[in-house]
Design a protein around this motif. Structure first.
Motif, PDB file in Angstrom:
ATOM      1  N   ALA A   2       0.907  -1.005  -0.034  1.00  0.00           N
ATOM      2  CA  ALA A   2      -0.048   0.069   0.024  1.00  0.00           C
ATOM      3  C   ALA A   2       0.803   1.281  -0.113  1.00  0.00           C
ATOM      4  O   ALA A   2       0.500   2.347  -0.361  1.00  0.00           O
ATOM      5  N   GLU A  70      -4.329  -1.442   6.003  1.00  0.00           N
ATOM      6  CA  GLU A  70      -3.370  -2.535   6.097  1.00  0.00           C
ATOM      7  C   GLU A  70      -2.524  -2.444   7.465  1.00  0.00           C
ATOM      8  O   GLU A  70      -2.022  -3.348   8.023  1.00  0.00           O
ATOM      9  N   ARG A  71      -2.390  -1.166   8.021  1.00  0.00           N
ATOM     10  CA  ARG A  71      -1.854  -1.036   9.235  1.00  0.00           C
ATOM     11  C   ARG A  71      -2.760  -1.026  10.474  1.00  0.00           C
ATOM     12  O   ARG A  71      -2.306  -1.173  11.492  1.00  0.00           O
TER      13      ARG A  71
END
Length: 166
Positions: A2, A70-71
Protein backbone atom coordinates in the motif's frame (compact mmCIF):
# COMPACT_ATOMS: atom_id res chain seq x y z
CA UNK A 1 2.42 -2.79 -0.94
CA UNK A 2 0.00 0.00 0.00
CA UNK A 3 2.97 2.32 0.59
CA UNK A 4 4.07 1.85 -3.02
CA UNK A 5 0.54 2.62 -4.25
CA UNK A 6 0.61 5.81 -2.21
CA UNK A 7 4.03 6.80 -3.58
CA UNK A 8 2.80 6.07 -7.13
CA UNK A 9 -0.28 8.24 -6.66
CA UNK A 10 1.90 11.08 -5.33
CA UNK A 11 4.20 10.66 -8.31
CA UNK A 12 1.28 10.94 -10.75
CA UNK A 13 0.03 14.02 -8.91
CA UNK A 14 3.51 15.54 -9.23
CA UNK A 15 3.55 14.83 -12.97
CA UNK A 16 0.15 16.49 -13.43
CA UNK A 17 1.28 19.53 -11.46
CA UNK A 18 4.44 19.73 -13.58
CA UNK A 19 2.17 19.96 -16.65
CA UNK A 20 0.28 22.75 -14.86
CA UNK A 21 3.64 24.43 -14.20
CA UNK A 22 4.40 24.28 -17.92
CA UNK A 23 0.99 25.81 -18.64
CA UNK A 24 1.73 28.62 -16.17
CA UNK A 25 4.96 29.42 -18.03
CA UNK A 26 3.09 29.47 -21.35
CA UNK A 27 0.37 31.59 -19.78
CA UNK A 28 2.94 34.15 -18.62
CA UNK A 29 4.30 34.40 -22.16
CA UNK A 30 0.78 34.80 -23.58
CA UNK A 31 -0.03 37.51 -21.05
CA UNK A 32 3.18 39.39 -21.80
CA UNK A 33 2.51 39.18 -25.57
CA UNK A 34 -1.16 40.11 -25.01
CA UNK A 35 -2.18 37.04 -27.02
CA UNK A 36 -5.75 36.35 -25.94
CA UNK A 37 -6.27 33.36 -28.26
CA UNK A 38 -3.27 31.51 -26.83
CA UNK A 39 -4.41 32.40 -23.31
CA UNK A 40 -7.86 30.91 -23.94
CA UNK A 41 -6.27 27.70 -25.26
CA UNK A 42 -4.02 27.46 -22.23
CA UNK A 43 -6.96 28.02 -19.87
CA UNK A 44 -8.88 25.21 -21.58
CA UNK A 45 -5.87 22.91 -21.21
CA UNK A 46 -5.56 23.86 -17.53
CA UNK A 47 -9.23 23.03 -17.01
CA UNK A 48 -8.68 19.52 -18.36
CA UNK A 49 -5.61 19.06 -16.16
CA UNK A 50 -7.51 20.22 -13.07
CA UNK A 51 -10.12 17.51 -13.71
CA UNK A 52 -7.30 14.98 -14.04
CA UNK A 53 -5.76 16.21 -10.77
CA UNK A 54 -9.11 15.80 -9.02
CA UNK A 55 -9.24 12.16 -10.18
CA UNK A 56 -5.64 11.60 -9.07
CA UNK A 57 -6.45 13.12 -5.69
CA UNK A 58 -9.30 10.62 -5.30
CA UNK A 59 -6.84 7.84 -6.14
CA UNK A 60 -4.42 9.19 -3.54
CA UNK A 61 -7.13 9.25 -0.89
CA UNK A 62 -8.08 5.66 -1.73
CA UNK A 63 -4.42 4.63 -1.43
CA UNK A 64 -4.19 6.42 1.95
CA UNK A 65 -7.22 4.58 3.29
CA UNK A 66 -5.90 1.26 1.96
CA UNK A 67 -2.58 1.96 3.70
CA UNK A 68 -4.33 2.78 6.97
CA UNK A 69 -6.43 -0.38 6.76
CA UNK A 70 -3.30 -2.43 6.05
CA UNK A 71 -1.81 -1.01 9.24
CA UNK A 72 -4.94 -1.86 11.22
CA UNK A 73 -6.26 1.70 11.53
CA UNK A 74 -10.04 1.62 11.03
CA UNK A 75 -10.51 5.40 10.98
CA UNK A 76 -11.12 7.44 7.85
CA UNK A 77 -8.89 10.28 9.02
CA UNK A 78 -7.37 12.75 6.59
CA UNK A 79 -3.77 12.35 7.68
CA UNK A 80 -0.85 14.20 6.16
CA UNK A 81 1.96 12.32 4.46
CA UNK A 82 4.24 13.16 7.40
CA UNK A 83 1.74 11.59 9.80
CA UNK A 84 1.35 8.55 7.52
CA UNK A 85 5.13 8.17 7.32
CA UNK A 86 5.19 7.54 11.07
CA UNK A 87 3.28 4.32 10.38
CA UNK A 88 5.89 3.14 7.84
CA UNK A 89 8.58 1.06 9.48
CA UNK A 90 10.65 0.02 6.43
CA UNK A 91 13.37 2.72 6.04
CA UNK A 92 13.41 2.49 2.23
CA UNK A 93 9.64 2.86 1.94
CA UNK A 94 9.67 5.73 4.43
CA UNK A 95 12.43 7.53 2.51
CA UNK A 96 10.62 6.97 -0.79
CA UNK A 97 7.38 8.38 0.64
CA UNK A 98 9.02 11.42 2.21
CA UNK A 99 11.09 12.13 -0.92
CA UNK A 100 7.98 12.07 -3.08
CA UNK A 101 6.22 14.34 -0.59
CA UNK A 102 9.08 16.86 -0.80
CA UNK A 103 9.15 16.69 -4.59
CA UNK A 104 5.40 17.33 -4.84
CA UNK A 105 5.62 20.11 -2.27
CA UNK A 106 8.42 21.82 -4.24
CA UNK A 107 6.42 21.56 -7.48
CA UNK A 108 3.34 23.04 -5.81
CA UNK A 109 5.42 25.88 -4.35
CA UNK A 110 6.87 26.74 -7.78
CA UNK A 111 3.38 26.60 -9.31
CA UNK A 112 2.03 28.95 -6.65
CA UNK A 113 4.83 31.46 -7.29
CA UNK A 114 4.19 31.42 -11.03
CA UNK A 115 0.44 31.81 -10.56
CA UNK A 116 1.02 34.78 -8.24
CA UNK A 117 3.29 36.37 -10.85
CA UNK A 118 0.70 35.77 -13.59
CA UNK A 119 -1.99 37.34 -11.41
CA UNK A 120 0.15 40.45 -10.92
CA UNK A 121 0.80 40.67 -14.67
CA UNK A 122 -2.92 40.47 -15.40
CA UNK A 123 -3.67 43.15 -12.80
CA UNK A 124 -1.02 45.40 -14.36
CA UNK A 125 -2.48 44.79 -17.82
CA UNK A 126 -5.97 45.70 -16.60
CA UNK A 127 -4.66 48.84 -14.91
CA UNK A 128 -2.91 49.84 -18.13
CA UNK A 129 -6.07 49.19 -20.17
CA UNK A 130 -8.12 51.30 -17.78
CA UNK A 131 -5.56 54.10 -17.98
CA UNK A 132 -5.50 53.87 -21.79
CA UNK A 133 -9.28 53.98 -21.91
CA UNK A 134 -9.29 57.09 -19.73
CA UNK A 135 -6.83 58.73 -22.12
CA UNK A 136 -8.92 57.76 -25.14
CA UNK A 137 -12.34 58.89 -23.93
CA UNK A 138 -11.27 61.53 -21.45
CA UNK A 139 -12.22 62.15 -17.86
CA UNK A 140 -15.88 62.46 -16.86
CA UNK A 141 -17.27 65.97 -17.22
CA UNK A 142 -17.94 67.05 -13.67
CA UNK A 143 -16.58 70.57 -13.49
CA UNK A 144 -18.13 71.77 -16.78
CA UNK A 145 -21.45 72.86 -15.29
CA UNK A 146 -22.68 73.71 -11.84
CA UNK A 147 -24.69 71.02 -10.14
CA UNK A 148 -26.29 71.37 -6.75
CA UNK A 149 -24.70 68.85 -4.30
CA UNK A 150 -28.14 67.48 -3.33
CA UNK A 151 -28.97 66.64 -6.97
CA UNK A 152 -26.95 63.49 -7.53
CA UNK A 153 -29.27 61.91 -10.08
CA UNK A 154 -27.99 64.05 -12.94
CA UNK A 155 -24.41 62.79 -12.69
CA UNK A 156 -22.94 61.07 -15.70
CA UNK A 157 -20.31 58.40 -15.79
CA UNK A 158 -17.59 58.18 -18.35
CA UNK A 159 -18.76 59.60 -21.72
CA UNK A 160 -18.93 57.24 -24.64
CA UNK A 161 -16.51 57.24 -27.52
CA UNK A 162 -18.92 59.33 -29.56
CA UNK A 163 -20.71 62.35 -28.22
CA UNK A 164 -24.38 61.86 -29.06
CA UNK A 165 -25.24 65.53 -28.41
CA UNK A 166 -23.59 66.65 -31.65
Amino acid sequence: MAVQALVDSLSKLDEAHLVMLDCAVKKRAAIMKNNVEDLIGILNQESRIVKQIEQLEDTRMTACYAFLQERGVKSQLNLTITELSRLVFDPEEKKSLLDMQKQLSDTLHRLKELNDLNQKLIEQSLTFLDYSLDLLVGEPEQAATYQHPADKSGGRGRPGLFDTRA
